[in-house]
Design a protein around this motif. Sequence first.
Motif, short mmCIF file in Angstrom:
data_model
loop_
_atom_site.label_atom_id
_atom_site.label_comp_id
_atom_site.label_asym_id
_atom_site.label_seq_id
_atom_site.Cartn_x
_atom_site.Cartn_y
_atom_site.Cartn_z
N PRO A 161 -1.98 8.65 -6.43
CA PRO A 161 -3.31 8.38 -5.86
C PRO A 161 -4.17 9.63 -5.68
O PRO A 161 -5.37 9.58 -5.91
CB PRO A 161 -2.98 7.74 -4.51
CG PRO A 161 -1.65 7.11 -4.70
CD PRO A 161 -0.91 8.00 -5.65
N ALA A 172 -2.99 -1.62 -4.61
CA ALA A 172 -3.32 -1.57 -6.04
C ALA A 172 -3.25 -0.13 -6.57
O ALA A 172 -2.82 0.10 -7.70
CB ALA A 172 -4.71 -2.15 -6.28
N LEU A 175 -1.27 2.20 -5.43
CA LEU A 175 0.14 2.62 -5.45
C LEU A 175 0.91 1.95 -6.58
O LEU A 175 1.97 2.42 -6.96
CB LEU A 175 0.80 2.29 -4.11
CG LEU A 175 0.19 3.01 -2.90
CD1 LEU A 175 0.71 2.41 -1.61
CD2 LEU A 175 0.53 4.49 -2.96
N LEU A 176 0.38 0.85 -7.09
CA LEU A 176 1.08 0.12 -8.14
C LEU A 176 0.72 0.63 -9.53
O LEU A 176 1.10 0.03 -10.52
CB LEU A 176 0.77 -1.37 -8.03
CG LEU A 176 1.41 -2.05 -6.82
CD1 LEU A 176 0.85 -3.44 -6.60
CD2 LEU A 176 2.92 -2.13 -7.00
N ARG A 177 0.00 1.73 -9.58
CA ARG A 177 -0.36 2.30 -10.88
C ARG A 177 0.46 3.56 -11.12
O ARG A 177 0.85 4.24 -10.18
CB ARG A 177 -1.85 2.65 -10.91
CG ARG A 177 -2.69 1.41 -10.83
CD ARG A 177 -4.13 1.69 -11.16
NE ARG A 177 -4.88 0.44 -11.02
CZ ARG A 177 -5.89 0.27 -10.20
NH1 ARG A 177 -6.32 1.26 -9.45
NH2 ARG A 177 -6.51 -0.89 -10.14
N PRO A 178 0.67 3.89 -12.40
CA PRO A 178 1.53 5.05 -12.69
C PRO A 178 0.81 6.39 -12.58
O PRO A 178 1.19 7.33 -13.24
CB PRO A 178 1.98 4.77 -14.13
CG PRO A 178 0.89 3.97 -14.73
CD PRO A 178 0.28 3.17 -13.63
N VAL A 179 -0.23 6.46 -11.78
CA VAL A 179 -0.93 7.74 -11.56
C VAL A 179 -0.91 8.00 -10.05
O VAL A 179 -1.25 7.11 -9.28
CB VAL A 179 -2.40 7.66 -12.05
CG1 VAL A 179 -3.12 8.96 -11.80
CG2 VAL A 179 -2.45 7.31 -13.53
#
Lengths: 275, 322
Positions: free
Chosen positions: A110, A102, A104-108
Amino acid sequence: MDRLDAREGVVTFGALARSGFRRWSTYRQATIAGAFTNVVFGFLRCYVILAVAAATAGGLAAGYDAEQLATYVWVGQGLITVVGMWGWTELADRIRTGEVAADLLRPVPPVVSYLAADLGRFGHAMLTRFVPPMVVGAIFFPLYVPHRAGTIPLFLVSVVLGTLVSFAGRFLVNATAYWLHDARGPIGLWTLASGVLAGLYFPLRLLPDWAAVLLYAALPFAGMLQIPADVLTERDGPALQAGLVAVQAVWAAGLLFACARVQKRAESKLVVQGG
Amino acid sequence: MTVIEMHDLKKDFTVRVRAGRFRRRKRTVAAVDGIDLTVDRGEMVGYIGPNGAGKSTTLKMLTGILTPSAGTVRVCGLTPVPQRTRLARRIGVVFGQRSQLWWDLPLHESFTLLRHIYRVPAADHAARLARCRSLLDLDDFLDTPVRQLSLGQRMRGEITAALLHGPDVLFLDEPTIGLDVVSKQAVRGFLAELGQGGDVTLMLTTHDLADIERLCRRLVVIDHGHVVHDGTIEALHARYGSRRRLVADLDAPLPASFTLAGASLVASEADGHRVSFTLESTTAAEAVAALMASASVRDLSLVEPDIEDVVARLYASPGDTS
């Protein structure tokens, strides 16, 4: 366009930091119990170290007088949770269970999102875990009041840098789970090493000079507790005081860079666990 | 317009197996073994296969969290792994067994945080959230911390979270796993409505074939890393010879010599008082008329072919890639 991006980046970072603050503020009983424990151990450590100082010639232990030693103890008790030395296994747990997907699936990236959340946690801990031990310490013991105008701002900078050093160290230790799947070993080692080497149990200057220099400069741990405490108690002259903060800054920058590299490497060969 | 493209996509994993007291031998396992697939904008694709078939591995490669061993993959015109951050703004992902919400925070705070993470304009966010709130009945638990939500409530929250940034493609990995009947219906109803808009491409992996029947025109079945079927559910039935069945309750058993033209007797139960015929080259109306003419029928039912039976047969015949 770049300026807009930067502004939006700050807004995102701020929102993530606020969420970190909010997440920690939901556990009120744990916060109260933790602050109480810090205070109890503060009394214990303070009486022991004052007894050591009283037994030394001139009441000076490692160059600190009694007021400075009491301050060192209570600042240390307050900062344990502020810098967040122990107990953070969130990233390792998420790697082990595959929940890291989850993140890694965001545009920020980690590293950025975890850092922002950790600074939110830092803000919460400053209010709830730093203030109570300092107030109790000031009521029951004569504490050292800084004489130099720049000391308090420099101390605050030093605490933020200490938090960054601690965050980066914890992130790296947790990130070993990408390769080991279970980071309990490295986390155990970190817990053991950080308490001793950060100067929580005794001031590092009690050690021979060569060992103290090594621990202050060649390892990052002193930056988490010992250096902020030295800055606040004005253990050294203004130049060395600023120099120690610079050492912290170098460590913080180096370790955060290492976090970014490790994360990138992990992502390139990553296997997210579970179906 | 093609939204998802996979060409000869492969993913190998290296596993170490014991080969002696201290020695380990490396063995390569192909989780995905040469998948070719394209999905157009607005399609709703069911992506199914038995456990270990390579469904989740494909999904991870499509979303950029797993590097393919070989082949090419493009989603929304982007290459997932190197362009993962850009792709993240174009896709939404729901994992039935994982959460993307913040455990400690109330649901609405998770949504607000996602708005900042994806940098969604406030008006767009409000409009999308309002739609999800009404269609998924979120209002009763928006202020509840995620850790206190029931599974059904959390899943409705997860789907909302995946849609708030207006993704072009929505990947759903077992979104109805563990849900009760009512929650399943709510989730399916919402996804069906979402798919009808034609803007969002939907790729759904599930073990619950009712999800597929309800939602997906197109069904892709994979097994051992290969695509073994790509087409409609009807095409799957046709390929495996699925037939409708006529089940009749009779007053008296049929004579042994009885035959029904274009159908064959497949079961006789309750001492011959209940019989089942599969309809091969006749219509249901003709078969019913013929049966009524020669026997005293108390009750009748027509049973549609069961997709689970077909898929079970497909899973049981590995290597059939025709």
